[in-house]
Structure formats: C-alpha cells, structure tokens
Design a protein around this motif. Structure first.
Motif, mmCIF file in Angstrom:
data_model
loop_
_atom_site.group_PDB
_atom_site.id
_atom_site.type_symbol
_atom_site.label_atom_id
_atom_site.label_comp_id
_atom_site.label_asym_id
_atom_site.label_seq_id
_atom_site.Cartn_x
_atom_site.Cartn_y
_atom_site.Cartn_z
ATOM 1 N N VAL A 492 65.887 61.921 52.019
ATOM 2 C CA VAL A 492 66.447 62.099 50.669
ATOM 3 C C VAL A 492 64.608 63.732 50.691
ATOM 4 N N ASP A 493 64.684 63.603 49.743
ATOM 5 C CA ASP A 493 63.749 64.531 49.721
ATOM 6 C C ASP A 493 62.664 63.939 48.174
ATOM 7 N N GLY A 494 61.810 65.110 47.687
ATOM 8 C CA GLY A 494 60.669 64.323 46.308
ATOM 9 C C GLY A 494 61.514 64.716 44.954
ATOM 10 N N ASN A 495 62.387 65.539 45.255
ATOM 11 C CA ASN A 495 63.100 65.175 43.927
ATOM 12 C C ASN A 495 63.950 64.398 43.336
ATOM 13 N N MET A 496 64.505 63.951 45.077
ATOM 14 C CA MET A 496 65.601 63.038 44.257
ATOM 15 C C MET A 496 64.819 61.757 44.424
ATOM 16 N N GLN A 520 64.337 54.978 58.147
ATOM 17 C CA GLN A 520 65.108 55.740 58.462
ATOM 18 C C GLN A 520 64.799 55.389 59.976
ATOM 19 N N PHE A 521 64.141 55.579 60.825
ATOM 20 C CA PHE A 521 64.204 55.336 62.072
ATOM 21 C C PHE A 521 64.029 53.431 61.977
ATOM 22 N N ARG A 522 63.735 53.122 61.492
ATOM 23 C CA ARG A 522 64.606 51.716 61.635
ATOM 24 C C ARG A 522 65.738 51.134 61.540
ATOM 25 N N ASN A 523 66.759 52.091 60.773
ATOM 26 C CA ASN A 523 68.082 52.319 60.715
ATOM 27 C C ASN A 523 68.480 52.801 60.721
ATOM 28 N N PRO A 524 68.701 53.310 62.145
ATOM 29 C CA PRO A 524 69.156 54.757 63.093
ATOM 30 C C PRO A 524 71.247 55.030 62.735
ATOM 31 N N GLY A 525 71.299 56.178 62.443
ATOM 32 C CA GLY A 525 72.711 56.156 62.201
ATOM 33 C C GLY A 525 73.262 55.855 60.840
ATOM 34 N N VAL A 526 71.710 55.549 60.025
ATOM 35 C CA VAL A 526 72.564 55.703 58.586
ATOM 36 C C VAL A 526 73.071 56.275 58.015
ATOM 37 N N GLU A 527 73.198 56.843 57.151
ATOM 38 C CA GLU A 527 73.593 58.486 56.077
ATOM 39 C C GLU A 527 73.348 58.447 54.694
ATOM 40 N N ASP A 528 73.950 56.845 53.742
ATOM 41 C CA ASP A 528 73.683 56.761 52.345
ATOM 42 C C ASP A 528 72.281 56.530 52.232
ATOM 43 N N PRO A 529 71.318 57.713 51.294
ATOM 44 C CA PRO A 529 69.860 57.518 51.538
ATOM 45 C C PRO A 529 69.552 56.367 50.311
ATOM 46 N N GLY A 531 69.796 53.380 50.754
ATOM 47 C CA GLY A 531 68.533 52.302 51.600
ATOM 48 C C GLY A 531 67.088 52.970 51.514
ATOM 49 N N ALA A 532 67.067 54.375 51.804
ATOM 50 C CA ALA A 532 65.870 54.627 51.868
ATOM 51 C C ALA A 532 64.831 54.651 50.354
ATOM 52 N N ILE A 533 65.637 54.817 49.425
ATOM 53 C CA ILE A 533 64.814 55.373 48.056
ATOM 54 C C ILE A 533 64.606 53.518 47.547
ATOM 55 N N GLU A 534 65.742 52.494 47.883
ATOM 56 C CA GLU A 534 65.174 50.671 48.083
ATOM 57 C C GLU A 534 63.746 50.497 48.277
#
Length: 548
Positions: A492-496, A520-529, A531-534
C-alpha cells in the motif's frame, strides 16, 4: 625476472607496442629532418641542449640536438617483471610533450605515413594537456594522446630543484640521468630508449627489481621532504609487488619533518588517490600493515584543516584490519564476508572503512549551534582528510549512527531474548539502517570489526567467539528471510491508505505506512493489501489517524 643484467637489456614488445615504437621513432626522424636537417641522427645518450624556461612552462629550449624518445617508469618496470602494462609514459629530451604531440599529429596527417604505420581513421585521437598546478604538487604539464586505443602520456625530461623558501620546485629541462634521480623509487626510474631498443638504468633499478627492494634514487630524507607523497607511493608499490622497503628509507618515512609536510603540503585528493589504489589491490592488507607499523596513521587519516582534530589510540586497530583480512581470506558461502561484501565497490568500501574504525572509541563532538548532531569523527576524517566521495561519507555516518542498534539486535539473537523471532522487528530495522541507500550490510561489517577491536584488542587473541556471535546473528537474518528487506515492495502507498480510511494525507501517513509494512513482514507472501490496510484501521488511534 630474467638474469640479463650482465649486458644490455632488450625487451620483447607486443605487436601493438612495436607499432607504436615504429610510429614514434619515425615521427621523431621526420621532426628532426624539418628542424635540424643533416643533424638528425639521434644520440644514444640523449643529452639535450642547456636551454630551458626555468619554470616548467610549455616553451621548449632552442633545438640543437636530435630528439630522443624513451618510454619511462612503470611500463619498463612491469615489462621487466613480466607483467602486462598499458601505462605508457613517453619522455622527450628537447621538446615539451605538447609541442611533440602537435608535430606528431602533423606527421600522421600525411596519408602515406598513416598507411606506412597501418593507422586506421580512429587510431589517432585528440590532444589533451593537463596544465601545471604547483599548489597540488603537479609541477609539469602532461600531454596525452590516444594512439591505437591506448592513452599515451608525453612529457619532457626534467630536473627539479627545491628551495627552503618555496614548497614548489623549480622545474627545468634535464637529462635522462637527472630525470631518473628525481623519481620516487629506482624501480620507477628505468627508461626504454625507443631508438636503441635497450633499457637504460642510471640508478640501479634493475638490481633493485631483482632483489625485490624499494629504494629511493637520491637521499631518502631529501626525497621525502621534496615530495612527501612518495612515502605513500613506496608503501603502495611495496604492497602491490610484495617488495621490502630499503631500511634507510623506511627509517625516515615517519620522520616528523616528513609527516608535517605530508599533512600540509600535499593535497588530500592526492593522498586519497594513493590510498584508493592501495585498498583496491588484492593485497590491501599489506598496505595497512605498513601504515600501522611505520606510525603513519595520524598523518593520513585526519582532517588537516581542523587544528583540534582528535587522535584516536590505534593500539587495537590491527585487530580490526587483520580481522577483515581473515574474513576475506576464509570466506565460504554463507560466511560473514560472503553475506556482507557482495560487490567490488563493497570490498573497497570495507577496506576503506576499517581505516576509520579507531575513531569509534572517541566521544562525538558536541551538537552544532543549531542543535544538530555534529558529523561523526570518522566522517570528518573521510571528508576533510581523504576527500572521499559523498556516498562513502554518508555510509560512514550511517555506520556510526546505527552501530549501537545493530549490536543490540545481535545481542537479542545471541541471548535469545524476547522478540528474537519477530520478523517485522528485524526487517524494519534493516530498512531503517539502509535508508537513503546507506549499504546496511557494510554497516553490519563495520560493527563486527569495531566489536572485534574493542573485545579482542590483541590481534593474537582469539576472536572466534566474537565472530561466532555475529555469524549466528547473520544466520538468523537468513533464516528469517530478511536479508533483502530494503527491496521489499510495499503493498500500500499513502494515497491508497488515505482513500481506504477516508481522510486526507498528513503527519499520520508515515507511521501508518510503517505499520502496514511491518504487517507485510509478519505475513510474508501475502499479496492482497487488504490485510495491511485493516492493520492500520485497528491501530487508528495509536497511529494518530484522524477521524473522518
């Protein structure tokens, strides 16, 4: 080296060298025919007329003697040692380099001459002349011409006279013998006479090559006082060729009079150039051993413009550079050196940075008047003392500033403390160390070497236990798969984030992005953003994300 000094010494030329020799000799004959007519037979000894301009400028003396051309210095030395060399310096007896090159171009502009010497259209390049700059210890102009793909330097034979009133010599046209005597070492004072095809040795350089010893042509103290950079040049050649230095010269290389002049007379750019050549060579360790043993550290690694520059104790420095040598010599896949030194630039930076390790024992300077941290002393020595690149200075600054953080994480792994398996902790730390491209792997190596110097100051001591701790730390980073943490692409970036949270970007953005990256580091291999947004949504208040 062949035992052929009982009589005249000839050299076997490559086809290209033979082509160049034939071209230059023919050009000299052509110029002599124009200038001297019937007197155009070059004398074997090449003794010139007495005319000179007294200051090394581009004017040539009145022409009374034929031209004699010689290849000088390093090319002759390397030929005798059986080494390949493309560094060809041409010494001229009665004409400046610029004047000769201009006449040479006249010669090759004649079509039949180009055809005679097999010159292609691009075989003769443009004339480039480097002007005199006495303030930088550049006492005579040098003219360079690209011939058949090689850059050939042309300069007249000269003698140099130093006076007490000036640090810059009076430079005049000289004989081959006088030119040989002014050089830094006898092995660099040899000539190859292009007309006779024989080596000329006026100062015993051939015998010194056989004995593998570096000796100054003149009195060593006077040689070093005239140009203190010769101290470093002798060290460079000794380490490069694995030669010894004449004890009479070695005894004077750390003379206070010489070192004082090295600090103030020689530009730091030239000091850095010599050091760079030493440390890029495979035998870099020998150069540092010489510098350390001869007591030259404080004259080389300092900022001469800072009167109160602190002097570190260098008693334990040997432990650091010997450790680096050991790591390089014993590298295996997955070893400390193999994991941390991955390019030729990194190897050079590793050897350059270990020269500054002693400064880590000293306290930092007080903050500046504006309250900003003062540059680390190691960075001051790199910038002011060595005139190193901004990239290297920035790296040294980061290595100093991050060393404690690096050691703390090493201790977490060594002692198996809480959070030892927290992939995000290690990945985010590495990205922080590497911010602005500051070569985090070499920062870790710097921490290793400083740690060894502090904990095993005697190089004869056992550093294996210390190195084992660092190897365990690096093995853990490999196991966590965070060695390439700086290149991890953000999901994810700032705009997202701003769009997903329904708020405008602001001061909260950086902390929120870091939280997303840690996820992301805790969830390697995940490509759906998502989870990071949540993750950012759940920590909204903690991260200071404003309400909608």
């Amino acid at each position: 080296m062949a035992d052929n000094t009982s009589g005249p010494i000839s050299l076997t030329l490559t086809p290209l060298e033979q082509q160049l020799r034939d071209l230059l000799v023919s050009a000299a004959e052509y110029i002599d025919q124009q200038d001297l007519g019937a007197k155009a037979s070059p004398p074997a000894d090449g003794v010139p007329s007495d005319g000179n301009d007294g200051n090394g400028a581009s004017a040539s003396p009145p022409r009374r003697d034929p031209l004699v051309l010689r290849w000088a210095g390093g090319w002759v030395r390397d030929k005798l040692l059986g080494l390949e060399s493309h560094d060809i310096d041409t010494a001229i007896n009665v004409m400046t380099g610029e004047a000769f090159v201009k006449r040479l171009r006249d010669y090759v502009d004649i079509p039949e001459n180009r055809e005679r010497h097999g010159l292609a259209p691009d075989d003769v390049g443009r004339l480039h002349t480097v002007a005199r700059n006495p303030d930088k210890s550049k006492h005579l102009e040098t003219s360079t011409l690209k011939l058949c793909g090689l850059d050939i330097d042309f300069v007249n034979l000269r003698r140099e006279t130093y006076t007490e009133e000036s640090r810059n010599p009076i430079v005049e046209f000289g004989t081959a013998e006088e030119d040989a005597e002014r050089r830094d070492a006898t092995l660099n004072a040899l000539f190859y006479n292009l007309h006779t095809g024989l080596v000329e040795d006026f100062v015993g350089g051939v015998e010194d090559l056989r004995r593998k010893i570096l000796r100054t042509p003149m009195d060593p103290l006077q040689t070093f006082l005239d140009d203190p950079l010769r101290v470093l040049r002798l060290i460079r050649f000794a380490s490069r060729f694995e030669f010894s230095i004449d004890p009479a010269a070695e005894a004077l290389m750390a003379d206070d009079r010489v070192l004082d002049k090295l600090r103030v007379k020689i530009s730091r750019e030239r000091v850095y150039q010599e050091l760079e050549k030493m440390l890029k060579h495979p035998n870099a360790i020998a150069a540092l051993r010489f510098i350390d043993r001869l007591g030259l550290y404080h004259a080389v690694f300092t900022d001469p413009d800072r009167v109160d520059m602190p002097r570190p104790n260098v008693a334990a420095w040997k432990s650091a550079y010997e450790c680096l040598h050991h790591l390089e010599e014993t590298k295996t896949p997955g070893s400390i050196y193999s994991l941390l030194v991955t390019t030729e630039e990194a190897r050079y930076f590793a050897w350059l940075m270990v020269t500054l390790a002693p400064f880590e024992q000293l306290p930092d300077d007080p903050p500046t008047r504006k309250g900003k941290p003062a540059p680390p002393l190691a960075a001051q020595a790199a910038r002011g003392g060595l005139k190193a690149s901004n990239r290297f200075v920035d790296f040294v600054t980061a290595a100093h500033n991050n060393r404690r953080s690096i050691v703390e994480l090493r201790d977490v792994v060594r002692d198996q403390r809480e959070g030892v398996d927290a992939r995000d902790r290690f990945g985010m730390a590495i990205r922080e160390w590497d911010s602005k491209g500051s070569l985090w792997r070499l920062q870790v190596l710097y921490a290793v070497l400083v740690d060894v110097a502090e904990r095993v100051p005697d190089p004869a001591g056992n550093a294996e236990l210390v190195l084992a701790e660092w190897q365990k730390f690096l093995d853990h980073l490999v196991e966590l798969d965070v060695m390439n943490a700086p290149s991890l692409k953000r999901l994810v970036d700032g705009n997202m984030l701003s769009k997903a949270l329904g708020v405008k970007p602001g001061v909260w953005t950086r902390a929120a992005l870091d939280a997303a990256l840690a996820w992301q580091f805790r969830n390697p291999g995940v490509e759906d953003p998502e989870g990071a947004i949540e993750e950012v949504r759940k920590r909204r208040d903690e991260l200071g994300v404003p309400s909608k």
